[in-house]
Design a protein around this motif. Structure first.
Motif, PDB file in Angstrom:
ATOM      1  N   LEU A 198       0.802  -1.238   0.000  1.00 17.79           N
ATOM      2  CA  LEU A 198       0.000   0.000   0.000  1.00 17.79           C
ATOM      3  C   LEU A 198       0.829   1.280   0.000  1.00 17.79           C
ATOM      4  CD1 LEU A 198      -3.016  -1.044   2.273  1.00 17.79           C
ATOM      5  CD2 LEU A 198      -2.796  -1.118  -0.216  1.00 17.79           C
ATOM      6  N   TYR A 199       2.164   1.167   0.182  1.00 22.64           N
ATOM      7  CA  TYR A 199       3.033   2.350   0.011  1.00 22.64           C
ATOM      8  C   TYR A 199       2.769   2.980  -1.355  1.00 22.64           C
ATOM      9  CZ  TYR A 199       5.868  -0.690   3.090  1.00 22.64           C
ATOM     10  OH  TYR A 199       6.300  -1.526   4.068  1.00 22.64           O
TER      11      TYR A 199
ATOM     12  N   PHE B 242       5.412   8.303  -1.168  1.00 16.97           N
ATOM     13  CA  PHE B 242       4.762   7.021  -0.902  1.00 16.97           C
ATOM     14  C   PHE B 242       4.099   7.051   0.479  1.00 16.97           C
ATOM     15  CE2 PHE B 242       8.716   5.860  -3.385  1.00 16.97           C
ATOM     16  CZ  PHE B 242       8.069   5.698  -4.597  1.00 16.97           C
ATOM     17  N   TYR B 243       3.143   6.156   0.663  1.00 15.49           N
ATOM     18  CA  TYR B 243       2.453   6.064   1.961  1.00 15.49           C
ATOM     19  C   TYR B 243       3.250   5.182   2.914  1.00 15.49           C
ATOM     20  CZ  TYR B 243      -1.567   7.856  -0.657  1.00 15.49           C
ATOM     21  OH  TYR B 243      -2.397   8.620  -1.422  1.00 15.49           O
ATOM     22  N   VAL B 244       2.974   5.334   4.222  1.00 14.87           N
ATOM     23  CA  VAL B 244       3.617   4.496   5.241  1.00 14.87           C
ATOM     24  C   VAL B 244       2.549   3.998   6.221  1.00 14.87           C
ATOM     25  CG1 VAL B 244       5.903   5.568   5.074  1.00 14.87           C
ATOM     26  CG2 VAL B 244       4.196   6.548   6.622  1.00 14.87           C
ATOM     27  N   ALA B 245       2.976   3.166   7.190  1.00 15.42           N
ATOM     28  CA  ALA B 245       2.031   2.529   8.119  1.00 15.42           C
ATOM     29  C   ALA B 245       1.149   3.553   8.829  1.00 15.42           C
ATOM     30  CB  ALA B 245       2.811   1.702   9.144  1.00 15.42           C
ATOM     31  N   GLU B 246       1.732   4.693   9.205  1.00 20.21           N
ATOM     32  CA  GLU B 246       0.955   5.706   9.946  1.00 20.21           C
ATOM     33  C   GLU B 246      -0.213   6.231   9.103  1.00 20.21           C
ATOM     34  OE1 GLU B 246       4.214   5.434   9.919  1.00 20.21           O
ATOM     35  OE2 GLU B 246       4.931   5.559  11.994  1.00 20.21           O
ATOM     36  N   ASP B 247      -0.042   6.269   7.780  1.00 21.04           N
ATOM     37  CA  ASP B 247      -1.139   6.726   6.902  1.00 21.04           C
ATOM     38  C   ASP B 247      -2.274   5.693   6.899  1.00 21.04           C
ATOM     39  OD1 ASP B 247       0.283   9.061   5.970  1.00 21.04           O
ATOM     40  OD2 ASP B 247       1.517   7.702   4.783  1.00 21.04           O
TER      41      ASP B 247
END
Ligand SMILES: C[S@@+](CC[C@H](N)C(=O)[O-])C[C@H]1O[C@@H](n2cnc3c(N)ncnc32)[C@H](O)[C@@H]1O
Length: 262
Positions: free
Chosen positions: A121-122, A172-177
């Motif tokens: 999902l990143y 890119f997205y990360v876990a916090e997003d």
């Protein structure tokens, strides 16, 4: 957000996978979350979203050892030849034809008992839309399992250094997003860390392989030496050794809302 072509960095990603215990730790965590899931179920529809070459799911399905007659597999992967390879690699775990997410007609959208998206999902174009779409396809008694690294992860810190050098925010997205978006949904979320090690012989070419996997096309624009020396902090004799962790999200639809909506 930015897209990333994994076809172009296939061998670099394979280098990362073969020198990290990440997949092993992720398999152990998913297997723990899915322990007993097959009991009493004659059918299990599983979607692997962003399956790559299927190597990760091969390890997972080997561990789960679910009955071949019960398991229906659907794959989604933007790199076509990797999805074809994944379908061949995973065919021995199911007696049924392996489906592609894109094949279902609109009125026959499948619903899945298990959705897995392992370190994918990143790279979503819109994380919010992707999470909405995945949750729409989750069975009321199903589980969605996501693995993502967050800001504390050593490789995400490398991203931060690289994109700071380019004077631009992380594309890119990360876990916090993921965590921030899931609170807006009517779901139960369990999170747990998955620890792993990345260890490889310390040569400039090997450092470069990890950087190519991480940055893809962006790498050409980033000052080479500044990024290469970021590995110095992880030198252990003649190896680079990075001990870090990712986040696992186990997501289930809220049963109270499901029953009151019926
Ligand atoms: C880090 S790899 C993980 C592959 C596999 N899930 C695994 O665990 O080995 C990320 C994968 O996500 C795929 N990907 C990239 N953008 C995507 C998108 N927008 N939607 C779905 N998959 C995507 C890539 O092609 C790549 O195969």
């Amino acid at each position: 957000m930015a897209t990333k072509d994994f076809g172009a960095i296939e061998t670099d990603y394979a280098f990362f996978m073969s020198h990290a215990t990440e997949a092993k730790s992720d398999v152990e965590e998913y297997a723990r979350q899915l322990n007993g899931f097959a009991d009493g179920r004659s059918l299990i529809h599983l979607l692997d979203f962003g399956c790559g070459t299927g190597e990760f799911s091969r390890q997972l399905l080997e561990t789960l050892a679910w009955p071949k007659g019960a398991l229906f597999l659907t794959l989604f992967e933007p790199v076509d030849h990797q999805q074809e390879l994944a379908a061949r690699r995973l065919s021995r775990f199911s007696e049924h034809a392996i489906a592609s997410l894109g094949e279902a007609s609109f009125d026959k959208q499948p619903v899945f008992d298990v959705i897995i998206s392992n370190h994918v999902l990143y790279y979503a174009e819109s994380l919010s839309q992707t999470i909405d779409q995945l949750l729409e396809r989750l069975h009321t008694e199903g589980k969605m399992l996501l693995a993502m690294a967050g800001h504390e992860n050593a490789l995400i810190k490398l991203w931060k250094v690289g994109f700071d050098l380019l004077e631009q925010p992380l594309p890119f997205y990360v876990a916090e997003d993921v965590a921030a978006l899931l609170v807006n949904h009517d779901v139960r979320v369990n999170t747990s860390p998955s620890h792993y090690q990345l260890r490889f012989p310390d040569t400039e070419e090997n450092r470069w392989k990890i950087l190519r996997f991480l940055f893809g096309d962006y790498l050409r624009q980033i000052p080479r030496d500044a990024l290469l020396k970021e590995f110095d902090q992880y030198v252990q004799e003649d190896h680079i050794e990075i001990n870090t962790y990712s986040e696992h999200f186990t997501v289930e639809l809220n049963p109270q809302t499901q029953s009151s909506a019926q």
